[in-house]
Write a protein that holds these residues in place. Structure first.
Motif, mmCIF file in Angstrom:
data_model
loop_
_atom_site.group_PDB
_atom_site.id
_atom_site.type_symbol
_atom_site.label_atom_id
_atom_site.label_comp_id
_atom_site.label_asym_id
_atom_site.label_seq_id
_atom_site.Cartn_x
_atom_site.Cartn_y
_atom_site.Cartn_z
ATOM 1 N N ASN A 124 -67.758 -30.775 20.629
ATOM 2 C CA ASN A 124 -66.827 -31.433 20.365
ATOM 3 C C ASN A 124 -66.496 -32.797 21.265
ATOM 4 N N VAL B 73 -59.069 -35.378 11.767
ATOM 5 C CA VAL B 73 -59.436 -34.091 12.140
ATOM 6 C C VAL B 73 -61.161 -34.124 11.622
ATOM 7 N N THR C 41 -66.297 -30.191 12.675
ATOM 8 C CA THR C 41 -66.053 -28.830 13.426
ATOM 9 C C THR C 41 -64.614 -28.553 13.532
ATOM 10 N N GLY C 42 -63.856 -29.444 12.807
ATOM 11 C CA GLY C 42 -62.271 -29.180 12.621
ATOM 12 C C GLY C 42 -61.418 -29.711 13.842
ATOM 13 N N GLN C 43 -62.085 -30.537 14.792
ATOM 14 C CA GLN C 43 -61.264 -30.730 16.062
ATOM 15 C C GLN C 43 -60.371 -31.918 15.609
ATOM 16 N N THR D 117 -55.643 -18.635 11.264
ATOM 17 C CA THR D 117 -56.744 -19.236 11.833
ATOM 18 C C THR D 117 -57.086 -18.246 13.088
ATOM 19 N N THR E 77 -65.431 -24.945 16.680
ATOM 20 C CA THR E 77 -64.222 -25.375 16.702
ATOM 21 C C THR E 77 -63.478 -25.153 17.946
ATOM 22 N N PRO E 78 -62.731 -25.984 18.506
ATOM 23 C CA PRO E 78 -61.829 -25.869 19.692
ATOM 24 C C PRO E 78 -61.178 -24.367 19.724
ATOM 25 N N ARG F 247 -57.125 -28.007 17.165
ATOM 26 C CA ARG F 247 -57.829 -27.490 15.966
ATOM 27 C C ARG F 247 -56.909 -27.507 14.527
ATOM 28 N N LEU G 87 -62.602 -23.024 10.898
ATOM 29 C CA LEU G 87 -63.413 -22.445 11.904
ATOM 30 C C LEU G 87 -64.895 -22.936 11.471
#
Length: 426
Positions: free
Chosen positions: A166, A191, A195-197, A334, A356-357, A363, A367
């Motif tokens: 990330n 977003v 990664t969904g960060q 999540t 993912t964080p 996030r 994930l």
């Protein structure tokens, strides 16, 4: 909360879930005669029953009224888009006149860049994130070339540090300060799709403004997913697709935000069309463009009502559910999915990694799992056994437990299928 990897515990969470009734609002595909566990709402959301109802209404009006549907349908077509202003502005944290719906996402980003990417020999650079969604990369490259600049010189990517998945927030701010008075535009995905960060949009927007640049956001994976305050953050513009978390149907209409501070700026260029012209005088067919005040003034063509109908059904559902409730469930489900993954990892001694964080504030509803040593065969097993997920090269599956229609029991069942898949492949 102390989680447990049992069906009974998962069902107890579903009983407490204030949004559980919305699950029945959606159609689920079936695999082997069973409703799937659907983890790809970050790519295409499920169809809602209301969506079909709203499309049928338009089809009926077209059959019965033909052209007169523009003015005499139950929801007249000529101002159909105005119904989005209230509920959609609540979803993205905007004023109603800062919102419009039109076109598709990349088209809208191109149109926004007409207004907000105005390079000069001194100030011509664009900052984006490394591994932005390819459409954004292609769009930015083409815009830079259109203005006569070399993408290798004009596009500045913020990169991940060696060995990290990330991007660090401090690296974004440092890069903005470094580019400084050469920076024309910051354009980042709110977003990250891979990664969904979640990026700190408020701080990044302020940093961009501090060096004299415009700041825009691609909210494809953010709208309907995270808490947004576009007006208060002073974001210049943003656009998003409606078919992911907002379930409007494949390739459907895009939402667009233009901050109120730009609405009355006559020096701001835009590509014009008659649907952006003064609403009260639109049908007088006047030769000179007089834009509607507000984001609607960036519209070009009359709107595709059949694509807006399922989107309207969705935003009205979001208004009922409320973003606060959706975000609360998103965080809980999540986190439960994350717990399940770690539990299965311990049970089968696998070697997958969540990239993912882990911090819920960093996030969204996703994930991304790096399948070290497993490969695509595990993804294929999941798909064949009723888990609809998403594969990304080189070896990542993305899991999006969408709060409107995913259940906690889904998370438990997924864990059991994942465990059986790993065991059967070794």
């Amino acid at each position: 909360m102390h989680f447990e990897n049992t069906r009974e515990f998962a069902r107890s969470l579903d009983v407490q879930d204030s949004l559980s009734s919305y699950r029945d609002e959606f159609f689920f595909p079936e695999v082997n005669g069973r409703r799937v566990i659907y983890f790809t709402g970050n790519s295409l959301g499920l169809q809602s029953r209301r969506a079909k109802q709203y499309v049928d209404e338009v089809m009926d009006d077209w059959a019965k009224l033909a052209v007169e549907g523009h003015f005499y349908a139950d929801k007249p077509w000529w101002d159909y888009h105005e119904r989005f202003a209230g509920p959609l502005s609540q979803i993205v944290g905007a004023l109603p006149d800062e919102i419009t719906v039109m076109n598709t996402l990349t088209v809208n980003l191109h149109l926004m860049m007409v207004s907000f990417y105005r390079p000069t020999p001194q100030r011509y650079k664009i900052i984006c994130e490394e591994k932005a969604f390819p459409s954004d990369q292609y769009m930015i490259q083409s815009q830079v070339r259109f203005h006569g600049y070399n993408p290798h010189e004009a596009i500045v990517e913020i990169k991940r540090r060696e060995g990290e998945h990330n991007i660090r927030h401090e690296d974004v701010l440092a890069k903005i300060a470094e580019v400084g008075n050469e920076l024309a535009l910051v354009l980042i995905g709110g977003v990250n799709y891979y990664t969904g960060q979640v990026f700190d949009m408020k701080a990044i927007t302020q940093a961009g403004h501090d060096v004299g640049a415009y700041v825009g956001w691609d909210l494809a994976h953010a709208a309907g997913n995270i808490k947004l305050e576009l007006h208060d953050w002073n974001v210049d513009f943003a656009a998003w697709c409606s078919y992911k978390y907002m379930n409007s149907g494949p390739g459907n209409a895009s939402g667009c935000f233009v901050h109120q501070m730009h609405h009355n700026n006559p020096g701001l260029p835009r590509f014009a069309g008659w649907w952006g012209h003064n609403k009260e005088r639109r049908f007088k067919m006047e030769p000179d463009f007089d834009p509607v005040r507000g984001a609607d003034g960036w519209q070009i063509s009359n709107l595709p009502i059949l694509t807006l109908a399922p989107y309207l059904a969705s935003v009205e559902m979001f208004a009922e559910a409320g973003m606060d409730a959706l975000i609360a469930k998103r965080n809980q489900i999540t986190s439960y999915l994350e717990f399940i993954l770690h539990e299965i990892d311990k049970e089968v001694d696998s070697n997958f990694e969540i990239i993912t964080p882990s911090d819920p504030s960093a996030r969204a509803c996703q994930l991304s799992v790096f399948l070290h040593g497993e490969g695509r065969s595990l993804f294929d097993y999941l798909m064949q056994n009723g888990v609809i997920t998403d594969w990304r090269e080189p070896n990542v599956i993305r899991l999006a437990p969408v709060p409107l229609y995913c259940s906690f029991e889904d998370m438990y069942d997924f864990g059991q299928i994942l465990k059986q898949g790993i065991l059967s492949l070794h």
